[in-house]
Design a protein around this motif. Structure first.
Motif, PDB file in Angstrom:
ATOM      1  N   ASP A 119     -10.632  -0.050  -5.207  1.00 18.31           N
ATOM      2  CA  ASP A 119     -10.015   0.817  -4.195  1.00 18.31           C
ATOM      3  C   ASP A 119     -10.210   2.264  -4.654  1.00 18.31           C
ATOM      4  OD1 ASP A 119      -8.462   2.239  -2.454  1.00 18.31           O
ATOM      5  OD2 ASP A 119      -6.580   1.201  -2.908  1.00 18.31           O
ATOM      6  N   ALA A 150       0.837  -1.195   0.000  1.00 14.88           N
ATOM      7  CA  ALA A 150       0.000   0.000   0.000  1.00 14.88           C
ATOM      8  C   ALA A 150       0.875   1.250   0.000  1.00 14.88           C
ATOM      9  CB  ALA A 150      -0.928  -0.009   1.219  1.00 14.88           C
ATOM     10  N   PHE A 188      -2.097   4.713   5.637  1.00 13.08           N
ATOM     11  CA  PHE A 188      -3.426   4.772   5.035  1.00 13.08           C
ATOM     12  C   PHE A 188      -4.485   4.118   5.915  1.00 13.08           C
ATOM     13  CE2 PHE A 188      -0.118   4.527   1.808  1.00 13.08           C
ATOM     14  CZ  PHE A 188      -0.277   5.772   1.212  1.00 13.08           C
ATOM     15  N   SER A 212      -9.498   4.910  -3.349  1.00  9.84           N
ATOM     16  CA  SER A 212      -8.398   5.822  -3.022  1.00  9.84           C
ATOM     17  C   SER A 212      -7.154   5.558  -3.861  1.00  9.84           C
ATOM     18  CB  SER A 212      -8.046   5.690  -1.537  1.00  9.84           C
ATOM     19  OG  SER A 212      -7.565   4.377  -1.245  1.00  9.84           O
ATOM     20  N   SER A 237      -1.867   1.570  -5.011  1.00  6.21           N
ATOM     21  CA  SER A 237      -3.016   1.126  -4.217  1.00  6.21           C
ATOM     22  C   SER A 237      -2.814   1.553  -2.770  1.00  6.21           C
ATOM     23  CB  SER A 237      -3.163  -0.395  -4.299  1.00  6.21           C
ATOM     24  OG  SER A 237      -3.464  -0.804  -5.611  1.00  6.21           O
ATOM     25  N   ARG A 238      -3.925   1.848  -2.073  1.00  3.52           N
ATOM     26  CA  ARG A 238      -3.817   2.320  -0.695  1.00  3.52           C
ATOM     27  C   ARG A 238      -4.562   1.447   0.299  1.00  3.52           C
ATOM     28  NH1 ARG A 238      -4.514   8.883  -1.760  1.00  3.52           N
ATOM     29  NH2 ARG A 238      -2.433   9.175  -2.692  1.00  3.52           N
ATOM     30  N   ARG A 239      -5.532   0.710  -0.159  1.00  2.81           N
ATOM     31  CA  ARG A 239      -6.280  -0.162   0.747  1.00  2.81           C
ATOM     32  C   ARG A 239      -5.727  -1.574   0.686  1.00  2.81           C
ATOM     33  NH1 ARG A 239     -12.189  -0.155  -0.978  1.00  2.81           N
ATOM     34  NH2 ARG A 239     -12.264  -1.702   0.710  1.00  2.81           N
ATOM     35  N   ASN A 275      -4.382   1.113   7.286  1.00  3.39           N
ATOM     36  CA  ASN A 275      -4.441  -0.340   7.213  1.00  3.39           C
ATOM     37  C   ASN A 275      -3.799  -0.959   8.460  1.00  3.39           C
ATOM     38  OD1 ASN A 275      -5.498  -0.531   4.435  1.00  3.39           O
ATOM     39  ND2 ASN A 275      -3.494   0.339   3.878  1.00  3.39           N
ATOM     40  N   THR A 314      -1.084   0.919  12.613  1.00  2.63           N
ATOM     41  CA  THR A 314      -1.543   1.118  11.234  1.00  2.63           C
ATOM     42  C   THR A 314      -0.437   1.727  10.392  1.00  2.63           C
ATOM     43  OG1 THR A 314      -2.403   3.362  11.535  1.00  2.63           O
ATOM     44  CG2 THR A 314      -3.878   1.542  12.120  1.00  2.63           C
ATOM     45  N   ARG A 337      -7.632  -6.794  -3.986  1.00  4.63           N
ATOM     46  CA  ARG A 337      -8.155  -5.674  -4.761  1.00  4.63           C
ATOM     47  C   ARG A 337      -8.264  -6.049  -6.237  1.00  4.63           C
ATOM     48  NH1 ARG A 337     -10.341  -4.494  -1.023  1.00  4.63           N
ATOM     49  NH2 ARG A 337      -9.467  -3.405   0.765  1.00  4.63           N
TER      50      ARG A 337
END
Length: 481
Positions: free
Chosen positions: A298, A267, A384, A300, A325-327, A386, A381, A331
């Motif tokens: 995703d 991410a 982002f 975001s 990708s951030r999540r 996660n 986390t 995906r």
């Protein structure tokens, strides 16, 4: 005249009978009659076969040989073993190498023929049998020629084509050493790929019997696109031929493909991927010039803008570090042709969290009664939000009114979550705030919450014995509740 008594007469008769048997039976009397010798099984002239390895164009040079295979069978079709076969050939100048031995368990034996005189020769085979040799009905012929067919030649050039579409018709001639096409040649000519991609092969009718010395090929297909194809032609006993080079272009676009290494991506870290377009046969559709758009589940994610393929792409384009990708989690990335929505491809990606950069309380802290026991959880986390399932760093929990809160301290996270249990606040007040801190990460405050004393003040009441006691009355809300 006196007659003998009956008893005497019977005695005389028995004596005569015994004497006759004794005289008529010599040495070996009583032995069984010997069986006559079994008759030998006969070869069947019609069921037996004579096969020659070549029938036309054998050079009459005393060296070019023809194999003759004789199969001897009985009337029921089964092989006849151990029989001597004699082979004869009509005409002059022939040399026949007779079978080296009798027929084997399959009834087979073989001979060899060469000749120095041209002409059509008839091969005859005879099998030794009881009462005289049996001549077999099968009598193949062999044509010996002085100027035999010696080579093949492509007489028409192959034109460039398209993958999956039949090439234009072309011809291969059977010629002698002087380059003359032999109009009486009927050899079978086979064509194959001589130069091209490793997986390329001709489809369609690739073996054709020559007519008037020429084999004509129609409907032959190549499915792999490439430049510089070369075909080779072959026929038994002849020198092969090689075509001139030609090209096969890819077919119409049929499949849009989104490709990635398959490894998990992190991410927040840009990664590269490739988009390519293929025809029905797996070739890159070099002529594709459509425009594609990218989407992701995703919301975001950072995606490339719409891209239009050019001729220089040749149906394939790499987007270097084109997506972020951030999540975290599974995906989906999708690419779609803007002019044809059904022309699309989706790629499954595994996105893993980045490094620990922040702390987060897992839930909003609610108002609570004084001295009630409660717990909170703090997650590690990435940037982002996660969850990072790590066991470090340790998390320390503090409070803005620490002297009133019990259960504070430091906890080692388990799978990225630090759990604090047995917390309690002994004094009613508003604006309590807990703060989580970790080395190298920083701190994060909780939301403000209140602690309420729900137990009312004690009220004295008189007992019947005159003593006082304290009674706690529950406070009622509006309406007497």
């Amino acid at each position: 005249m006196m007659h003998a008594s009956p008893a005497f007469a019977r005695l005389v008769a028995w004596s005569v009978l015994l004497l006759g048997l004794s005289v008529g039976c010599g040495q070996g009397c009583g032995d069984p009659t010997p069986n006559p010798p079994a008759a030998r099984e006969m070869p069947d002239a019609d069921r037996s076969t004579v096969v020659v390895s070549r029938t036309l164009g054998v050079r009459a040079n005393g060296e070019d040989s023809v194999d003759i295979q004789v199969t001897v069978r009985k009337e029921d079709g089964s092989p006849l073993v151990g029989r001597t076969v004699q082979v004869t050939v009509s005409g002059e100048g022939n040399t026949v190498t007779q079978p080296a031995g009798p027929t084997d368990e399959q009834g087979l034996t073989s001979a060899k023929l060469v000749s120095t005189v041209a002409g059509v020769k008839t091969v005859t085979a005879s099998v030794e049998a009881e009462g005289g040799a049996v001549t077999l009905s099968s009598r193949p012929t062999v044509e010996f020629v002085r100027l035999p067919a010696s080579k093949l030649a492509f007489t028409t050039a192959l034109s460039s084509g398209t993958a999956g579409v039949a090439l234009g018709a072309f011809e291969v001639a059977i010629q002698n050493a002087e380059g003359e096409t032999l109009s009486d040649a009927t050899d079978t000519v086979t064509v194959a790929v001589g130069a091209g991609p490793a997986a390329a092969s001709l489809k369609g009718t690739v073996s054709v019997a020559a007519v008037n010395g020429v084999a004509r090929f129609e409907g032959v297909v190549l499915e792999k696109a490439a430049r510089g194809y070369i075909l080779v032609a072959s026929a038994e006993g002849l020198t092969g031929a090689t075509s001139r080079p030609f090209d096969v272009a890819s077919g119409a676009p049929a499949l849009l493909v989104l490709s990635h290494s398959g490894l998990p991506v992190t991410a927040g870290t840009p990664y590269s991927f490739e988009v390519f377009v293929r025809d029905l046969y797996g070739n890159d559709a070099a002529g594709y010039t459509g425009t594609v758009r990218f989407t992701s589940d995703d919301s975001s994610a950072v995606l490339p803008g719409d891209y239009t393929f050019t001729e220089a792409d040749q149906g394939r384009h790499v987007f270097t570090e084109g997506i972020t990708s951030r999540r975290a989690g599974a995906r989906r990335l999708t690419v779609t042709d803007l002019a044809e929505a059904a022309f699309t491809s989706t790629l499954e990606l595994s996105v893993v969290p980045g490094p620990v950069t922040a702390l987060a309380f897992t839930e909003t802290l609610a108002h609570r009664p004084v001295r009630s026991s409660f717990g909170v959880q703090v997650a590690l986390t990435d940037a982002f939000g996660n969850l990072v399932q790590a066991g470090a760093p340790a998390v320390t929990l503090s409070a803005n009114k620490a002297d009133r809160v019990t259960g504070l301290g430091t906890v080692v996270p388990v799978d990225g979550v630090a759990s604090f249990t047995g917390l309690s606040i002994a004094e009613e007040d508003t604006g309590y705030v807990l703060t989580a801190t970790a080395a190298g990460v920083g701190s994060v405050p909780s939301n403000a919450f209140n602690v309420i004393d729900e137990v009312p003040p004690a009220k004295p009441e008189a007992r019947p014995d005159g003593q006082l006691r304290l009674v706690h009355h529950r406070l009622l809300g509006a309406g007497g509740r």
